[in-house]
Design an enzyme around this catalytic site. Sequence first.
Site: not given
Length: 382
Positions: A68, A132
Amino acid sequence: MIDAINLTRELIRRPSVTPADAGAMDIVEQALKGLGFSCRRMKFGEIENLYARYGTESPNLCFAGHTDVVPVGDAGAWTQEPFDAEVVDGMLIGRGAVDMKSAIAAFAAASAKAIAAGQVTGSLSFLITGDEEGIATHGTKMVVEALGIEDEVITHCVVGEPSSSEVFGDMIKVGRRGSINAEITVKGVQGHVAYPHRAANPVPVLLRILLRLQDRVFDQGYPEFQPSNLEITRIDVPNTATNVIPGTATARLNIRFNPHHTGAELGRWIEAEAAAEASDFQGSVTVEPQISGEAFLTEPGPFTDLVAAAVYDAAGRTPELSTTGGTSDARFIRALCPVVELGLVGRTMHQVDERAPVAEILQLQAVYERLIERYFQVFSGE
């Protein structure tokens, strides 16, 4: 074999802004399956996660990372489209180039070479999350909890966060300070400014609490760590009138702390200080602490020596063993095994025109290659 640059570009072309996956995890899984990894998708909530393992024996060297990325910001300010992954003058430009799709690709390419050369005498694994950059509740944290319940053994872990500071290889992270956020809400009695005796103004109470907290000197540092610090990040008084004493005032703060402290201890301290300052107040005070992670340190030893030696072999410099910077998913992985962070220079992460030199991505792959080769030479049979 895997081409690290091509794989990085494929990953960047998937606009996986948290919590979207956009197919990025499929690309990682496909690449690892092609190398013979056993891949397991672990979806929690709307977050895609992947745990992949090559081999069944110990030791198990794990690479951890995230697919991400943060939003692009002002897309019009980019010199290239943020998700086109163009290479311009030797620079790969795109969101995630530094943080941290290139590291995933570099470790996959290094793993391919190690497997082909027969160097993996134990196991290699990948722990990849899509959470994250977000609130990190359905990503690595939950994967680590699940692996722990299943008694999955990870011997050591390398997180591919951009750990270098000024030049590639000048720093690796061997620990991080802990982090606690707290929201303090003071509720008083709203009233007319001309009749203060009929009201209870929460603003002075909140300011006194904040000053009381700000005045504390937590410590002078800890071996390998900076001093702990408290920062006030927001103060809100929802009042648009000039002649009204507000009924509520709220503040937020963050403390970054070293191993002298724990998150729970600091949360109790904030609550006690707030209560003491508001003991005679005609209203209420509430404190909502949230611990993002505890401080941790991977002690210097054979593993950190091996990582530093791999950097020296490929980059020609001895890295500083550092605990500076913010938090990362290493704060969760430490519950399973010793962990370090080793990646590119982080200067342009989260910025417009995030970019990584192609030569440094290949250099990072070379570091990972040397690390894997030496790891099984040193730790196999232990």
